[in-house]
Structure formats: C-alpha cells, structure tokens
Design an enzyme around this catalytic site. Structure first.
Site, mmCIF file in Angstrom:
data_model
loop_
_atom_site.group_PDB
_atom_site.id
_atom_site.type_symbol
_atom_site.label_atom_id
_atom_site.label_comp_id
_atom_site.label_asym_id
_atom_site.label_seq_id
_atom_site.Cartn_x
_atom_site.Cartn_y
_atom_site.Cartn_z
ATOM 1 N N CYS A 84 0.368 3.645 10.496
ATOM 2 C CA CYS A 84 0.903 4.735 9.683
ATOM 3 C C CYS A 84 1.543 5.786 10.584
ATOM 4 C CB CYS A 84 -0.171 5.389 8.839
ATOM 5 S SG CYS A 84 0.506 6.727 7.824
ATOM 6 N N ASN A 89 9.269 8.691 4.056
ATOM 7 C CA ASN A 89 8.138 9.375 3.440
ATOM 8 C C ASN A 89 7.238 9.921 4.518
ATOM 9 O OD1 ASN A 89 5.185 8.206 3.436
ATOM 10 N ND2 ASN A 89 6.569 6.443 3.515
ATOM 11 N N ALA A 90 6.551 10.987 4.135
ATOM 12 C CA ALA A 90 5.602 11.627 5.029
ATOM 13 C C ALA A 90 4.393 12.043 4.206
ATOM 14 C CB ALA A 90 6.244 12.833 5.698
ATOM 15 N N SER A 141 0.819 -1.208 0.000
ATOM 16 C CA SER A 141 0.000 0.000 0.000
ATOM 17 C C SER A 141 0.858 1.265 0.000
ATOM 18 C CB SER A 141 -0.886 -0.013 1.245
ATOM 19 O OG SER A 141 -1.659 1.158 1.280
ATOM 20 N N THR A 177 6.346 1.187 8.018
ATOM 21 C CA THR A 177 7.634 1.884 8.067
ATOM 22 C C THR A 177 8.116 2.130 9.502
ATOM 23 O OG1 THR A 177 6.419 3.953 7.873
ATOM 24 C CG2 THR A 177 7.333 3.033 5.858
ATOM 25 N N ASN A 195 -6.551 -0.630 1.675
ATOM 26 C CA ASN A 195 -5.798 -0.399 2.916
ATOM 27 C C ASN A 195 -6.544 0.716 3.637
ATOM 28 O OD1 ASN A 195 -3.551 1.641 4.056
ATOM 29 N ND2 ASN A 195 -2.706 -0.422 4.224
ATOM 30 N N GLY A 222 1.280 11.057 4.452
ATOM 31 C CA GLY A 222 0.161 11.420 5.315
ATOM 32 C C GLY A 222 -1.188 11.050 4.737
HETATM 33 C C1 FMN Z 1 5.649 6.528 -0.222
HETATM 34 C C2 FMN Z 1 5.055 5.489 0.670
HETATM 35 C C3 FMN Z 1 3.701 5.547 1.010
HETATM 36 C C4 FMN Z 1 3.125 4.595 1.840
HETATM 37 N N1 FMN Z 1 1.799 4.648 2.134
HETATM 38 C C5 FMN Z 1 1.218 3.660 2.883
HETATM 39 C C6 FMN Z 1 -0.174 3.624 3.120
HETATM 40 O O1 FMN Z 1 -0.919 4.469 2.638
HETATM 41 N N2 FMN Z 1 -0.681 2.635 3.904
HETATM 42 C C7 FMN Z 1 0.115 1.657 4.436
HETATM 43 O O2 FMN Z 1 -0.377 0.775 5.124
HETATM 44 N N3 FMN Z 1 1.435 1.649 4.213
HETATM 45 C C8 FMN Z 1 2.017 2.626 3.455
HETATM 46 N N4 FMN Z 1 3.366 2.595 3.208
HETATM 47 C C9 FMN Z 1 4.183 1.517 3.794
HETATM 48 C C10 FMN Z 1 4.414 0.379 2.808
HETATM 49 O O3 FMN Z 1 3.213 -0.223 2.434
HETATM 50 C C11 FMN Z 1 5.360 -0.676 3.409
HETATM 51 O O4 FMN Z 1 4.776 -1.204 4.575
HETATM 52 C C12 FMN Z 1 6.711 -0.098 3.755
HETATM 53 O O5 FMN Z 1 7.128 0.798 2.755
HETATM 54 C C13 FMN Z 1 7.794 -1.156 3.948
HETATM 55 O O6 FMN Z 1 8.003 -1.894 2.784
HETATM 56 P P1 FMN Z 1 9.179 -1.570 1.714
HETATM 57 O O7 FMN Z 1 10.436 -1.436 2.509
HETATM 58 O O8 FMN Z 1 9.161 -2.692 0.766
HETATM 59 O O9 FMN Z 1 8.816 -0.280 1.077
HETATM 60 C C14 FMN Z 1 3.935 3.560 2.369
HETATM 61 C C15 FMN Z 1 5.287 3.495 2.013
HETATM 62 C C16 FMN Z 1 5.852 4.437 1.180
HETATM 63 C C17 FMN Z 1 7.310 4.336 0.848
#
Ligand code: FMN
Ligand code: FAD
Ligand code: FAD
Ligand code: FMN
Ligand code: FES
Ligand code: FES
Lengths: 303, 254, 303, 254
Positions: C130, C69-70, C21, C193, C99, C72
């Site tokens: 989040c 990232n932020a 997501s 994150t 999500n 939001g």
């Molecule tokens: C730019 C960005 C936006 C994200 N937005 C969401 C979100 O809206 N909802 C959510 O559950 N996780 C969000 N995440 C977290 C990711 O789904 C994931 O859990 C996290 O990035 C760790 O995985 P990765 O290291 O493969 O990126 C976001 C991550 C990034 C980098």
C-alpha cells in the site's frame, strides 16, 4: 512580456520546450508542420556506435491513453549522423541534443568521444534506460553502480553538458539520480518508458515481437510527475521532465514539480504541431498569472 | 507539403453495415494528393482511441475542397469514424507516404481486396491520363463484400473472384483464370491483405512483371518519426509510412 | 459447457473473477447491483489491527485512463470487521478474502492470528504494497528481505491460504515474488497501485492531501500485465492478476499472461455490474474458442 | 433500490452559455428519488473523462419516466454532458446518498448558490406537502447567474442577493437583511459553495436553528466503496456519498 529562457547547467534554452528522443526523428520530419527554430531544443533519435536494424515488426501497440513501443534503437550509427544528418539539421536555431546508447560502456565512450568536438552541439543525453534492447540499455539504468559507472566513463571523455536519462523501472529513482549526480552528470532527464506488455486475446499472442516494450503517453504522466518531484527533492542538478506531456498545462505541472525544461514525446504523434502550441500555452499561462520568468515555475509547487 | 488540417463531415455513403465512404470538406485548399498517399486521421470523441489511424485517400475534389475515404469498420477507431455528426470536425495529417508510379504502359493489372481497393480510383484515373489500359481484379469472400466496381468500370475492365462463387469466378484472386493465360500486362499494382499481395507478387515474379504493393501496417506517427512501422526490405528495415506504403515487391522480404 | 472453476493453492473458486481490495467495500455496497453469489471471490477493504481514520481529503484525482487514490487504509479495525461486518456478509456463497495491513510485523501477526480460526474464511491477502500510508505499507513490499520477513511471520501464525499482494514500484518484481514464495506464500496477487502524483496547475498545489498516491485503472494495465508475465515465469505458486481490468478481454489477457484468477478494481466504480459482465464475457470467449476449462487459459500465451 | 440504468437524451434547456437543464427519459420505471439524492452519470464520448460525475437530481416525473438535472459546466465532463445528441444514451447510477429531512415545521429557509440550488425544487415541493412554509435565499455574483427562481416562486418567497447588486440585495447571502431580523425559521437547508454553507451554518448555530448542509466533493464511486469522498465529522471521517451528501451542520468539522 514573459521571459521564456531557461538554463540547463549553464546552457541557455530559448524556452523550456524540447522534443523527446525517438518521438521527433531528427526534427526534419516536422519541418512541414512547425517552425523548428522556435523549439527550446531537440533530443534526436537514439544513436549507437554502429548501425542497428532495431527489433522486428510489430513494434507498436496502442494501450489506454498510451502506447507501447519496441523500436530497439534502429539507427544508422553515430558516423552517419555526424556526416549526413547533422549537416542538414544544424542550420536550425535550436539546441540539438544527441541521445546516445550502448551495449557496453566502451560503446558509450566511443560515441561521446566523437561528439565532443562537434561545434554547435552543446550537450548530449546519456540514455541508460532504454527497455527495448537485449543487452545494455535499461540494465545500466536500473542499478546504481552501473548507472554511475557509465556516467563517470562518459564524463571523462566529454567536456560539455551530460544529461543522464533515467529509467522509471526502479524501486527508488532518487538513489540513481543522486548516483549519477555524484558521477558527474550535469542534469538528469526523466522518465524514459515504463516496461509494459500487450496481448492480443484473439490470437493469444503478445502484440509486440519482443513481448515487452516501453509504455509512453498520458497513462504514465502521474508516475513521471511523482518521480520528477522525488528527484527534485533529492538532487541539485537541473531536471528535464518527460512523460505524457500533451499540453501546456501538463508541461507546467512538470515544471512546478521541479523540471527546468520538459520534453514532448508521444504527443508529437497525435499532433505534430503540439510542441509549438505548448510553448504558446506556457507563455499565456505566465502572462495570465503574472509570472515574468518561466524559470520561476521550476519547483514552485505549493505544499 | 504535409499539413495538419481540420475538415468538416459532409456525409456518409454506407456500402453495407461495415463499409462506408466518408466525405469531408475544408474551408481552405486541399494539398496535392497522389494515388497511394494516405492520411492520419484523428478519431474524435473516442475514449479508447489514442493514436491517429492511417487511411488511404479514396478521392479528392480540388474544386469543391472535399476529400473522400473508403473505410472498412475493423475496430474501435474505424467504427467511431463512421458515426460522426454531419458538420462535426475531423482533423487529418496528410498527404503521407509515397505513391504508385504513374508511367505510360500498354496494359496494367490492378489487384485488390478489402480496404486495399481504396487507392484504385485515383490510381486508375492517373493511369488513364497517361494512356495506360487498366484491368481491375477484385477479390472478396462473397458478392456482398465487393464494392466500388461501378467506379472501377469507368476506367477499365473489372474482374471479380469470390471465395463462395457468388460473383465472378470462384476462388482466391490468384486462382483467377487470367493468371492461367499469357498475362500480357506490363505492370501489376496490388493492395489488400498481406497473403493476397504475397501471392500476387509471387505470380508477378514468376512471369517477370514488375509489381508494386501497398502495405498496411500499425503506425503511430505516419511521418517517419517513430520508426514503429517498419517492414524488412533488401535495404534493411524501412518505414512503411515514408519509404512506403508502396514498395517494389522485389524489394520486400516478407 | 464451460467449466469456470479455478484453483488457488488448493482452494476452489467458482470462477476466476474476484473483486480487488479497496474498490468493492465489503461487498454489501454492490448488493443492489449484482448477485454477489456469482463472484469467484471478494477481497474486502484493507484491514488493520486498530481503527484508522485514513488520510485527509482530497484523497482522489482523476488521471488519463485512471485515478490516483490516497485513502490510507481507513477502516474500523479487525475486531469490528469480525464482530460486525463479517457476520453480515458471510451468507454469500463466495470466497471472502480479508486484505490485511500493518505498520510493523507484529500488527500483521496480530491480525492474521485473529483470522486464523474464522470459519468460512479460507485465505487472506497480505498487503505489503500500500503506497498510501506513512509507516510500513509499501516499504515492506519494495525490499525483498522485509517482504520475506512479514510473509514468514504471518505464515507462522496462519494456517490457511496466504496470498501476498506485491507492489509494482520495484526494479525487479520477480525477486520479491520468489522471495515470498520461499517464505511460505501460497499465492501472489499483483499489482497494487503505482506510486503517482497529480498537480493542479491553477492552484499550483498537489491535488492529493498526501501529495503522492496510488495509480490504478487501465493506464497501468500494460505494466501489470508485464509483471504478471514475468512472475509467472519466475515462480510456481498461482498468481492473481490485477491492474486496469475493465472487461472480459482484459481479464483473458491477464490469464494468458499467467494469472489463475483476476481481481477487478477501479472498473467497479465505472460500472458496478462489471464483475458479472466479465464472468459472462469469459464464458462466452471460452465457448467461442472451444475452451472447456477456463483454467487452461492460465499462462497459455503463445510466444 | 440503487440501480444502473440507461436513459435517452430528450433535450436541453440552456439557461445561459454555461448552465443547462438536461432531460433524460427511460423505457423502464424510474426508482423513487428523495430530495438531495444524486446520481453518478457516465459521460459518453469523452476521451478525457474516466470516472462518473456526481450530479443532484433536479426533478423526476414518474408518469413520463423522465428525470432532469441542472448542470453548471465546470470542466470537461459537465461540458460534454451538455453536448450530446438528442436520443443518445446516458448511463446513470442512482439514487445515491441520503436526503434532506422532510418534517413538518412552521417556516424553513433554503439557502443556496451555484449548482447547489439543484435539489431545492424537490425539497420545497416535499416540504409544502407536509405544510411547511418555505423561503428561498439565493446568492449569486450577478443577475445573469440567478436561475430557477420562477420555479422556486411556485413554492414560496424568493430572496436574492448578488455581489454586484444587479438583482435583489447587494452582497453575499449571509449579508442579507433577513439575518438581521428576528429570524423566525425553525430549520435551515443549505447547498452551494463551501464558504457560503459554512457562513450560513455559523449563523444557524448562533441563532440556534437546526441546519442541514449538502456537501460537494470529489467522488470516484458514489456508493461507499472507495472511501475517497470523506469529510471530517464529529464521528470521524465519513463518506459524503453514503453518510451524506446531507449532514447536520453541527456534525461537520470543516
Ligand atoms: C480507492 C482504492 C482503494 C484501494 N485500497 C486498497 C486496499 O485497502 N488494500 C489493497 O491491497 N489494495 C487497495 N487498492 C488497490 C487495488 O486493490 C488494486 O490493486 C489496484 O487498484 C489496481 O487494480 P485496478 O487498476 O483494477 O484498480 C485500492 C485501490 C483503489 C483505487
Ligand atoms: C497506409 C495505410 C492505408 C490504409 N488505408 C485504409 C483504407 O483506405 N481504408 C480502411 O478501411 N483501412 C485502411 N487501412 C487500415 C486501417 O488503418 C486500420 O483498419 C485501422 O487503423 C484500424 O483501426 P481501428 O481502431 O478500427 O481498429 P483497432 O480497434 O485498433 O484494431 C482492430 C483490429 O485491427 C488490427 N489492426 C489495427 N490497425 C491495423 C493496421 N494498421 N494494419 C493491420 N491491422 C490492424 C488490430 O490488431 C485489431 O485486430 C490502412 C492502413 C495503412 C497502414
Ligand atoms: C453530491 C453532489 C451533487 C452535485 N450536484 C451537482 C448538480 O446538481 N449540478 C452541477 O452542476 N454540479 C453538481 N455537482 C458538482 C459536479 O459533480 C462537478 O462540477 C463535476 O463533477 C465536475 O466535473 P467536470 O468533468 O465538469 O470537471 P473537471 O474537468 O473534472 O474539473 C473542473 C474543475 O472542477 C473541480 N471539481 C471537479 N469535481 C468536483 C467536485 N465534485 N467538487 C468540487 N470541485 C470539483 C476540479 O478540481 C476542477 O478545478 C455535485 C457534486 C456532488 C458531490
Ligand atoms: C516510439 C518511441 C521511440 C523512443 N525512442 C527513444 C530513444 O531512442 N531514446 C530514448 O532515450 N528514449 C526514447 N523514447 C522514450 C521517449 O523519449 C520518452 O522518454 C517517453 O516516450 C516518455 O515520454 P512521452 O510519454 O511524452 O512519450 C522513445 C519513445 C517512443 C514512444
Ligand atoms: S508510423 Fe512512425 S515512422 Fe512510420
Ligand atoms: S465516492 Fe467512493 S466512497 Fe464515496
């Protein structure tokens, strides 16, 4: 002229750059590479009451921009340090901080008592955050009551500076920081390693003999920086910032976030001269930016 | 004295697609290096390689200020080290670790395989200097994996075993007929894969011949600062990078 | 022939590779690059009850082997998703997982209710982790009682699969995992994150408008892998593994540690075709290693 | 259609020590690219650069299958991109973002500075195609920072301002005498540093001339997937990588 002196709970360091416990041996290992007298301080390898063999090999795994270690506090015990190692290293004109560890509070007390009267050692680092030992170690650092209890116990027997080293493996590091502050800590150092794991997809086994280990290096820098910033806004005692510092810019970021001094860890493995380069780089940054006292950088983040 | 030094890539000698010798040169003098010493090499331009890589010194020329490494491309780091531009910079920390003991003996056996053969040129040349007769025994999977024998031939007899029999005797090094004979060696040196060294050490013990083994190991610092590279010995866990890489095989609990 | 099917709480995915997501938009953004029908599933961008503008720019900082990232939770609200976006993306032959996010439990309930009767959507991801929103968000995910409360509330109104997304910013993730399991979660996904921070030493300001943000990418992989392994040993419900997965080997490591499926996040930014390459890589690994069912990799770590 | 494609480095044209044009070629066809479109470039061999870097397309040759980028070395990524071996591979995702509007007008002004001038060659050539008269106004610190004017000269008049007066008129672009006159432009295009674009847009609004500005911004994905690259507009936060980089300046709330 830049004044590089910083003050940690009344103790003057000639500059904010120190080396992190477990990544710099007892200093001697770096004698061929740098002038140890130039360092702000050396946090020596973790010490325990008795000799410890540490964990089985493999104890190390490389990870993206970092490494996992599972050394498990291998050391010959506090007496060996005091009788054999300290006499050799005390000649250096830098602050030596023993990093003390224990499985039970009584161990910490016993080690701290032995250190209390050592001339030339002005402070110790109380490690309540080692993730690599089965008993004690990190367990003290992830619960506020136990972190406070061990700090209070050491405070009772140790008259000089106590720097409590915090674990990043917690929900709210400010709670622990405030706890140890109220229990008598003179300063906090953070962070220790993040608990991590590596797997070899080929053999389908964990890479480390202990399955999990401590993550260090630039990978953890954003987390460490955030925690320093949070703790800076929560406590009044000074902070020694640690986590993925690889160059002077990183060190300055940690100071801006609230560190009074910093520790260089894993970076020593990549470049054994990096600590000195960081001192020089901080000096240059200060001259270029008209900063007369490096101490003015502490917490100077503009928000 | 240990040192951090920048070198320049002079060039490569590719032995086959996975094995190469890299030659580096420096503007300043090169430190004294003993047989068995290694270097921690910083792999340049590699996004995936964070730590330095330990590599034994193959040879050094103090006149020309050049140093050579024999490298087997095992993974990201050793592959990238084989792919640098001529004249590009490589930073190394050296000389590290202890070295093989160089003492006059009548006849010694040097047993190796894989990248473990790297220290043997320096070792043999120093042994010859103290009038010791040298025999090499090199084990490999197949003929195509046997390297540096021309170099070894300059110092002594070279025996080979290959698993497929394509060169020398067929089988593992420890199955070589030399071990069946009366084994008139005063000393054995070995470096290579762990199982090979263990088997060689086993034979040495049985025959009561002193044996030195040079261990490989995953290292973070290479200078005794991190305590990551331990091996269990009769004295407890010891660092391979400072107490080793060369150990008296009797001291090892492997 | 390798059978790539995996089962998440009764739902069949054609393979274990899904997208995370917030890193894959609503899928459409990747239509030019890959065949979306090949994916095991798509976890779409975080949704809230009402339109959200998200945080101010800058929302992003590059860090060693990762990024902060932020964002939001910028999104146009659940109704816009259901009326405008879902009709466009439901044609793909893959599982779409919304999500869902909220500032208060009632928000989660309202969104879940709206999703309950949507044909073709067989499950949702309940994001209680989040770190980028002031109210709610991570706060639910770092305390066991609140994580359980929101899970229980959504469970009452949502009949299909609930995958609760856990925060890594906790002392003991197994406690939270066990809590949401007992509160009715069908599966857990982890990790979201890590809370981190970046500073620009030149301007002396935080890089992100929000000061702190969420760390993702390979830097966090060792921590994520460790948490998957811990949770696998603590709960019975399936795990969707997330965190720094950049290639098939990483994905396999997450399966060995206990994941039934995985999510690819930040890697999509580096290579928009990476999800498909990971599917192909897993298949190849299985053939090379004589693994007939990819599902057999789940928890198959040899310890 | 957007695409991920491998290119080979053909060569560099260094304009000064920090500015260069890199030419890349491909074995396969290159997609259609409009003026203002950008690419997300994967920086190879750089341990510190994790994300791709957004760079506007300078020019494309569909006959030769080559693409050019004009790059100002700002930091690690743009510096490393200037340091690749000829024939080495560079992976790019392109064409991304929207483009400047190409409509017949009598006379248009194109104002830029720094790396913002990159899209102007393609923009001017398309405008000429629709019989629009083009005037360029390029701002720089000093003569040594003014690039590509020979190219621009092929399409129209080139005006220059430098802060130190070493070339053209002295001062900032918005202080150029052209803005004092009656400004008979139907349209203004601008790309460059934010403060410059804001000042240009301000003048355009005052004089009631439509103005398009191409924004720079920190991007993670470049394809609208991450929502990191927003800019506030009258319609709310919009992604610069998909709703832009080109915006009607009246829509921007900067
Ligand atoms: C730019 C960005 C936006 C994200 N937005 C969401 C979100 O809206 N909802 C959510 O559950 N996780 C969000 N995440 C977290 C990711 O789904 C994931 O859990 C996290 O990035 C760790 O995985 P990765 O290291 O493969 O990126 C976001 C991550 C990034 C980098
Ligand atoms: C003292 C010493 C001397 C050495 N001398 C030489 C030499 O002269 N020539 C030479 O080619 N190699 C030598 N090696 C081995 C060399 O260090 C490793 O092959 C190298 O570190 C692998 O790095 P990589 O990035 O290519 O592999 P990676 O991509 O890191 O790993 C590839 C595979 O190799 C394994 N591996 C990685 N490092 C080691 C290691 N140190 N020991 C065992 N397995 C490992 C990994 O688990 C993985 O399976 C020596 C090692 C030591 C400790
Ligand atoms: C749509 C678009 C088109 C662009 N076209 C061109 C072009 O044609 N030629 C060109 O030279 N550059 C162009 N840029 C700018 C280019 O993307 C940045 O200079 C580059 O990403 C910097 O990367 P680096 O690794 O060199 O710098 P870093 O080492 O990452 O950073 C160096 C400094 O630059 C700042 N910075 C980094 N990225 C950006 C950014 N995207 N915007 C503003 N500041 C930034 C950092 O904060 C830091 O202070 C464009 C940017 C966008 C968004
Ligand atoms: C190999 C190794 C051994 C360590 N041993 C100790 C130790 O004995 N005591 C301690 O408090 N911290 C120990 N640490 C943690 C470091 O002191 C430091 O907190 C951590 O590595 C984060 O900093 P870095 O990212 O700069 O390395 C060790 C770290 C490493 C990598
Ligand atoms: S590698 Fe660090 S002690 Fe040997
Ligand atoms: S850079 Fe990801 S949405 Fe624009």
């Amino acid at each position: 002229m830049v004044n590089l002196n910083v003050n940690i709970a009344g103790l003057n360091l000639k500059n904010p750059v120190t080396t992190a416990s477990g990544t710099f041996g007892f200093g001697e290992e770096f004698e061929d590479f740098i002038d140890l007298n130039r360092l702000g301080g050396i946090f020596v390898k973790g010490l325990t009451l008795k000799n410890r063999e540490g964990n089985d090999y493999p104890r190390m795994a490389e990870t993206p921009s970092g490494m996992l270690n599972a050394v498990g506090l291998q050391n010959k015990g506090i007496d060996y340090f005091l009788n054999t190692i300290y006499p050799k290293i005390k000649k250096w004109d830098t602050e030596i901080f023993p990093n003390i560890n224990g499985s039970v509070v009584e161990d910490y007390i016993a080690v701290a008592e032995k250190l209390n009267d050592v001339e030339g050692i002005h402070g110790l680092e109380l490690n309540i955050s080692c993730p690599n030992v089965k008993e004690g170690g990190m367990a003290f650092g992830v619960s506020c009551p136990s972190a406070m209890a061990v700090t209070r116990a050491v405070r009772e027997v140790y008259d000089k500076i106590i720097i409590v080293k915090l674990s990043p493996n917690v929900t709210d590091i400010t709670e622990i920081a405030k706890g140890v502050e109220s229990a008598g800590a003179d300063a906090v150092s953070l962070v220790n390693t993040l608990l991590g794991m590596a797997i070899d997809a080929h053999t389908r086994k964990p890479v480390l003999s202990t399955i999990t280990g401590g993550l260090s290096g630039p990978a953890i820098k954003p987390v460490a920086l955030r925690m320093v910033w949070q703790v800076y806004n929560a406590v009044k005692i000074p902070i020694v910032g640690i986590g993925g510092i690889m160059n002077a810019t990183d060190a300055i970021e940690f100071m801006l976030a609230g560190s009074s001094a910093i520790q260089v860890g894993t970076a020593n493995f990549i470049d054994p001269q990096i600590s000195i380069k960081i001192i020089d780089g901080i000096k240059e940054y200060c001259s270029n930016n008209g900063i007369a006292n490096v101490a003015d950088l502490t917490g100077a983040l503009i928000t | 004295m240990k040192r951090v030094q920048d070198f320049n890539v002079v060039g490569y000698n590719w032995l086959n697609k996975d094995n190469y010798i890299i030659t580096l040169s420096s503007d300043s003098d090169i430190e004294n290096i003993d047989p068995g010493n290694f270097a921690e090499i910083k792999v340049p331009n590699s996004p995936d390689v964070f730590l330095r890589r330990p590599i034994s010194v193959l040879d050094v020329d103090h006149g020309e200020n050049t140093i050579k490494f024999y490298i087997k491309a095992m993974g990201k780091g050793t592959r990238q080290l084989g792919n640098l531009d001529v004249d590009s910079k490589v930073n190394i920390v050296y000389p590290l670790g202890n070295s093989f003991s160089i003492i006059h003996r009548k006849k010694v056996l040097i047993v190796g395989g894989g990248s473990g053969i790297a220290p043997f040129i320096m070792l043999a040349s120093k042994l010859i200097d103290v009038s010791t007769e040298v025999t090499f025994l090199i084990g490999a999977r197949s003929k195509g994996d046997v390297f540096l024998t021309d170099e070894f031939n300059k110092f002594g007899k070279v025996l080979v075993t290959t698993e497929d029999g394509s060169m020398g005797e067929k089988g593992l090094v420890t199955q070589h007929s030399i071990f069946a004979g009366n084994m008139d060696f005063d000393h054995i040196y070995t470096c290579g894969p762990d199982p090979m060294m263990k088997a060689v050490a086993q034979i040495a013990h049985e025959k009561n011949i002193p044996c030195e083994a040079s261990l490989e190991n995953m290292m973070a610092c290479g200078i005794g600062a991190c305590l990551c590279c331990v091996t269990p010995t009769v004295r407890g866990n010891e660092c391979v990078c400072t107490e080793g890489p060369v150990f008296n095989s009797k001291d090892l609990k492997w």
